[in-house]
Each structure stands twice: as C-alpha cells, then as structure tokens.
Scaffold this active site. Structure first.
Site, PDB file in Angstrom:
ATOM      1  N   ASP A  52       0.818  -1.216   0.000  1.00 59.34           N
ATOM      2  CA  ASP A  52       0.000   0.000   0.000  1.00 59.34           C
ATOM      3  C   ASP A  52       0.852   1.266   0.000  1.00 59.34           C
ATOM      4  O   ASP A  52       1.886   1.344   0.677  1.00 59.34           O
ATOM      5  CB  ASP A  52      -0.908   0.016   1.227  1.00 59.34           C
ATOM      6  CG  ASP A  52      -1.956  -1.083   1.214  1.00 59.34           C
ATOM      7  OD1 ASP A  52      -1.735  -2.107   0.555  1.00 59.34           O
ATOM      8  OD2 ASP A  52      -2.990  -0.913   1.885  1.00 59.34           O
ATOM      9  N   HIS A  54      -1.128   4.620  -0.240  1.00 60.77           N
ATOM     10  CA  HIS A  54      -2.090   5.468   0.468  1.00 60.77           C
ATOM     11  C   HIS A  54      -1.750   6.958   0.444  1.00 60.77           C
ATOM     12  O   HIS A  54      -1.796   7.643   1.465  1.00 60.77           O
ATOM     13  CB  HIS A  54      -2.270   4.993   1.907  1.00 60.77           C
ATOM     14  CG  HIS A  54      -3.251   3.848   2.024  1.00 60.77           C
ATOM     15  ND1 HIS A  54      -4.555   3.947   1.601  1.00 60.77           N
ATOM     16  CD2 HIS A  54      -3.103   2.588   2.504  1.00 60.77           C
ATOM     17  CE1 HIS A  54      -5.174   2.794   1.817  1.00 60.77           C
ATOM     18  NE2 HIS A  54      -4.303   1.943   2.352  1.00 60.77           N
ATOM     19  N   ASP A  80      -4.169   0.107  -3.485  1.00 61.32           N
ATOM     20  CA  ASP A  80      -4.322   1.120  -2.440  1.00 61.32           C
ATOM     21  C   ASP A  80      -3.308   2.252  -2.622  1.00 61.32           C
ATOM     22  O   ASP A  80      -2.498   2.545  -1.759  1.00 61.32           O
ATOM     23  CB  ASP A  80      -4.232   0.501  -1.044  1.00 61.32           C
ATOM     24  CG  ASP A  80      -5.556  -0.104  -0.597  1.00 61.32           C
ATOM     25  OD1 ASP A  80      -6.429  -0.295  -1.458  1.00 61.32           O
ATOM     26  OD2 ASP A  80      -5.716  -0.390   0.599  1.00 61.32           O
ATOM     27  N   ASP A  83      -6.177   7.581  -0.848  1.00 60.73           N
ATOM     28  CA  ASP A  83      -6.904   7.678   0.428  1.00 60.73           C
ATOM     29  C   ASP A  83      -5.956   7.735   1.627  1.00 60.73           C
ATOM     30  O   ASP A  83      -4.852   7.220   1.602  1.00 60.73           O
ATOM     31  CB  ASP A  83      -7.899   6.536   0.623  1.00 60.73           C
ATOM     32  CG  ASP A  83      -9.176   6.712  -0.191  1.00 60.73           C
ATOM     33  OD1 ASP A  83      -9.461   7.848  -0.591  1.00 60.73           O
ATOM     34  OD2 ASP A  83      -9.877   5.713  -0.426  1.00 60.73           O
ATOM     35  N   ARG A  84      -6.454   8.362   2.679  1.00 54.15           N
ATOM     36  CA  ARG A  84      -5.790   8.515   3.976  1.00 54.15           C
ATOM     37  C   ARG A  84      -4.629   9.501   3.926  1.00 54.15           C
ATOM     38  O   ARG A  84      -4.559  10.405   4.729  1.00 54.15           O
ATOM     39  CB  ARG A  84      -5.355   7.170   4.549  1.00 54.15           C
ATOM     40  CG  ARG A  84      -6.492   6.155   4.714  1.00 54.15           C
ATOM     41  CD  ARG A  84      -6.015   4.956   5.511  1.00 54.15           C
ATOM     42  NE  ARG A  84      -7.002   3.875   5.553  1.00 54.15           N
ATOM     43  CZ  ARG A  84      -7.995   3.758   6.421  1.00 54.15           C
ATOM     44  NH1 ARG A  84      -8.162   4.697   7.330  1.00 54.15           N
ATOM     45  NH2 ARG A  84      -8.829   2.741   6.385  1.00 54.15           N
ATOM     46  N   ASN A 112      -8.676  -2.460  -2.582  1.00 53.42           N
ATOM     47  CA  ASN A 112     -10.042  -2.164  -2.154  1.00 53.42           C
ATOM     48  C   ASN A 112     -10.329  -0.664  -2.104  1.00 53.42           C
ATOM     49  O   ASN A 112     -11.490  -0.246  -2.187  1.00 53.42           O
ATOM     50  CB  ASN A 112     -10.336  -2.795  -0.784  1.00 53.42           C
ATOM     51  CG  ASN A 112      -9.474  -2.241   0.322  1.00 53.42           C
ATOM     52  OD1 ASN A 112      -8.248  -2.322   0.266  1.00 53.42           O
ATOM     53  ND2 ASN A 112     -10.096  -1.683   1.348  1.00 53.42           N
ATOM     54  N   HIS A 113      -9.292   0.171  -2.011  1.00 52.08           N
ATOM     55  CA  HIS A 113      -9.512   1.623  -2.012  1.00 52.08           C
ATOM     56  C   HIS A 113      -9.632   2.193  -3.419  1.00 52.08           C
ATOM     57  O   HIS A 113      -9.983   3.376  -3.557  1.00 52.08           O
ATOM     58  CB  HIS A 113      -8.398   2.338  -1.244  1.00 52.08           C
ATOM     59  CG  HIS A 113      -8.634   2.369   0.233  1.00 52.08           C
ATOM     60  ND1 HIS A 113      -9.175   3.458   0.883  1.00 52.08           N
ATOM     61  CD2 HIS A 113      -8.442   1.424   1.180  1.00 52.08           C
ATOM     62  CE1 HIS A 113      -9.275   3.195   2.172  1.00 52.08           C
ATOM     63  NE2 HIS A 113      -8.838   1.967   2.381  1.00 52.08           N
ATOM     64  N   HIS A 162      -3.952  -7.847  -4.070  1.00 47.35           N
ATOM     65  CA  HIS A 162      -4.029  -6.861  -2.998  1.00 47.35           C
ATOM     66  C   HIS A 162      -4.419  -7.466  -1.658  1.00 47.35           C
ATOM     67  O   HIS A 162      -3.731  -7.287  -0.658  1.00 47.35           O
ATOM     68  CB  HIS A 162      -5.015  -5.743  -3.334  1.00 47.35           C
ATOM     69  CG  HIS A 162      -5.157  -4.763  -2.202  1.00 47.35           C
ATOM     70  ND1 HIS A 162      -4.161  -3.886  -1.869  1.00 47.35           N
ATOM     71  CD2 HIS A 162      -6.154  -4.560  -1.294  1.00 47.35           C
ATOM     72  CE1 HIS A 162      -4.529  -3.174  -0.805  1.00 47.35           C
ATOM     73  NE2 HIS A 162      -5.733  -3.574  -0.447  1.00 47.35           N
ATOM     74  N   ARG A 209     -13.940  -7.067   8.720  1.00 47.40           N
ATOM     75  CA  ARG A 209     -14.034  -5.897   7.842  1.00 47.40           C
ATOM     76  C   ARG A 209     -15.436  -5.725   7.255  1.00 47.40           C
ATOM     77  O   ARG A 209     -15.766  -4.642   6.764  1.00 47.40           O
ATOM     78  CB  ARG A 209     -13.039  -6.014   6.692  1.00 47.40           C
ATOM     79  CG  ARG A 209     -11.567  -5.955   7.082  1.00 47.40           C
ATOM     80  CD  ARG A 209     -10.725  -6.059   5.823  1.00 47.40           C
ATOM     81  NE  ARG A 209      -9.296  -6.125   6.056  1.00 47.40           N
ATOM     82  CZ  ARG A 209      -8.473  -5.075   6.070  1.00 47.40           C
ATOM     83  NH1 ARG A 209      -8.953  -3.862   5.894  1.00 47.40           N
ATOM     84  NH2 ARG A 209      -7.173  -5.233   6.252  1.00 47.40           N
ATOM     85  N   HIS A 236      -2.527  -4.807   1.905  1.00 44.08           N
ATOM     86  CA  HIS A 236      -3.846  -4.656   2.538  1.00 44.08           C
ATOM     87  C   HIS A 236      -3.836  -4.498   4.056  1.00 44.08           C
ATOM     88  O   HIS A 236      -4.785  -3.948   4.613  1.00 44.08           O
ATOM     89  CB  HIS A 236      -4.720  -5.848   2.136  1.00 44.08           C
ATOM     90  CG  HIS A 236      -6.188  -5.714   2.429  1.00 44.08           C
ATOM     91  ND1 HIS A 236      -6.901  -4.557   2.177  1.00 44.08           N
ATOM     92  CD2 HIS A 236      -7.082  -6.606   2.925  1.00 44.08           C
ATOM     93  CE1 HIS A 236      -8.166  -4.755   2.493  1.00 44.08           C
ATOM     94  NE2 HIS A 236      -8.308  -5.987   2.963  1.00 44.08           N
TER      95      HIS A 236
END
Length: 344
Positions: A52, A54, A80, A83-84, A112-113, A162, A209, A236
């Site tokens: 990731d 991010h 990923d 995000d964040r 997943n993001h 992922h 999750r 992940h």
C-alpha cells in the site's frame, strides 16, 4: 500520446498536479494500456513488489530511491494508491505516468480503495475537489480504477494480489474470467480478492471488515499446490516491521524436501555439520512460507510509527527485503485546511 511524458513526470515529482485536461488525456491513454492486460497479468523477473502507498507521495519517492527508479527496476504495485494520505492525487498521477512511459516495467493492481464508494469516505474525493475545484479529476481516476488488473503472476510461481483468497476461487483460470471493468462488488470472488486477509486459522472465517474472508494455512497451502505456486504476495494490512511471512510449509511438503535436498547436495555449502551427515542444512529463514504481506507506507497516516518495505525478486526468484523509513515531509505533514475523515 503526442506529449513529452518525461516533462510531466518531472513536474509531478515536484508534487505539482497536472492540468485537468492533461490528467484526462493521461487517464484515457493508460486505460488503453490496461484493457489489454489479463486479470492474472504475467510478469517477468527481476521485479520488485510493493504494498500500500495510500497517498504518501514523498514516501513513494523514497520507495524509488530505495528500490531504484523505473526502468532500471520493474515494479508491481499491489493497490491502495489513494486515500488517507494527503497527496493521493500526485501519487496516483505519478504511477499512471510511469505506466504510460514504461508500460512493461510497471504493473498496477487494484486494491479495495480503488473504488468510488471508498474514496468518497477516506479522502481522495475531497482532495480532488480541493485541488481542482471540481470532481472531474476524481471521475477520470476512478474510471481508470475499473481497468486496473486484479493480480499478477511472477514467472508462473509468485502470485500477487491486494487482499487475499476467495472460497469461490481455487484455480487461477477462475480469476482470469472475472469481469473486472466495473466497480468492486460488495461480495463474491472479485470482492474477496480485494478484501480478504490471512489469519492463524485452518480454513475460512467471517472477516471483521464486513467484506472478504479470513483464510488460514490450509487454504493458502492448497491454493499454492493446485496452481503450482511458491508464494502468495499481498498487501492490505499494516505491518509494523514492513513485511510479515505467514503459514510455514510443512517439513514433509515436496517443496521443502526439494529445497533441503538441493541444499545438501550443494558442494559449496559450508553449513553442513560433517559430524552429523544426516543433518540437513537450515533452510533460509522465511523462504519456506506460503504467504507474505508487504507494506510500503511508512509512518502510516502520519502517526503509526511503522517502517515500510519492498520485496525484490532477482532473475532466479531469490528474494531481498528492502526496508525504508518515513521521509522528513511525512514526519512534518500537516493536514489540509479542509477537514477530512481518516480512520485506521
């Protein structure tokens, strides 16, 4: 594309965004490349596998300093990208530019993001609105998300994804026929590849999750055996040490026995105890596991204090873990003036 991609790459490396129409053209071009890729994209070694990112842009630049720059090194990024972190736009744009400039040296997997729904909650949508004044950039990028491939296969032996495995998928051929050009479903095999996690259990369990599954050693071992795999690489999950192996191979498994015999037969192996001729030399630590998690976002969310890693495979699939720390920019990162919702 009719443009000098190297100029755009240098611009984005300065943490500057492209013009809106430039970003649109880039996204359209990369979609044309991605649509030709398989759901299980074959990749040649040597290659470096990354977890990731991010949106931690300065740490992404540090990753390239650690593993060397494209095209000197080929990379698989296991999703990923956004995000964040506060620079998802620059991070994803740079990876798109590298994919456009060196398509054979960069493999981008979906995480997943890479989802319209998730990015509206965890920062990427708000970031695009803030930096462009509208949601067009977000729409261009999320359209690319739909074209990202689901997994990669290094030399037919190392499976990169992922999240993890699915109870609906036993063979790689089942992944190859998934219709991927769509938003990530809420359930089913496509969803599971994005969301599942390994756990110290035997088989399957419900994931906390709310999507995907927890899967154990038996599941990973059977999947690897059925598909002739040496290792599953995935991302992940935050790993404080940057990398974590799981699910040791049993001493009686054919793979481990062959490794032991090959090691014993080696004329230049000094590790054999001559006083005990039946004592096999030790197998290198962590090279007899079914699965590894790679995490490439140091000091995640600018507060977790973890290190990051990348996993390099040479032409013989020997592995080297390269660990790197957060950059000064990460340590001193201030949130944007517009509040965004971030959660672990």
């Amino acid at each position: 594309m009719g443009v000098d991609l190297d100029v755009w790459i240098e611009k984005v490396k300065k943490c500057e965004v492209l013009e809106e129409q430039e970003l649109k053209a880039l996204c359209e071009h990369v979609k044309e490349i991605l649509v030709e890729e398989s759901n299980v994209q074959p990749v040649n070694s040597p290659v470096t596998v990354c977890g990731d990112i991010h949106g931690q842009f300065h740490d992404l630049l540090q990753l390239f300093e650690t593993g060397d720059h494209v095209p000197s090194t080929s990379y698989i990024f296991m999703g990923d990208f956004v995000d964040r972190g506060y620079n998802s736009l620059e991070s994803f744009t740079l990876l798109l530019l590298l994919k456009a400039r060196y398509p054979a040296h960069v493999t981008l997997l979906r995480g997943n993001h890479e989802s319209r729904q998730i990015t509206q909650v965890y920062g990427f949508y708000d970031e695009c609105q803030r930096k462009y004044g509208n949601a067009n950039a977000w729409r261009y990028c999320t359209d690319v998300f739909d074209y990202l491939t689901l997994s990669a296969l290094i030399e037919g032996q190392v499976f990169c994804v992922h999240g993890g495995l699915s109870p609906d998928l036993r063979a790689l051929d089942q992944i190859r026929v998934i219709e991927r050009i769509c938003e990530i479903p809420h359930e089913g095999p496509f969803c599971d590849l994005m969301w599942s996690d390994p756990e110290e259990i035997e088989a399957w369990a419900v994931s906390p999750r709310g999507a995907g599954w927890l899967f154990g050693a038996k599941v990973a071992t059977e999947f690897n055996h059925i598909n002739g795999l040496e290792l599953i690489c995935r991302a992940h999950q935050l790993v404080q040490e940057g990398l974590k192996y799981m699910f040791p191979s049993t001493p009686s498994s054919p793979k481990v026995l062959m490794e032991q015999l090959d090691s014993k037969k080696s004329d230049d192996d000094d590790s054999v105890d001559e006083s005990h001729p039946d004592l096999l030399p030790a197998i290198p630590l962590n090279h007899n596991h079914q699965l590894v998690t790679v995490w490439s976002a140091p000091n995640y969310c600018y507060r977790c204090g973890n290190v990051a890693s990348i996993l390099s495979f040479d032409s013989k699939l020997n592995r080297e873990v390269k660990v790197f720390q957060a950059t000064d920019e990460n340590e001193n990162m201030m949130p944007p003036r517009q509040a965004m919702r971030y959660f672990l």
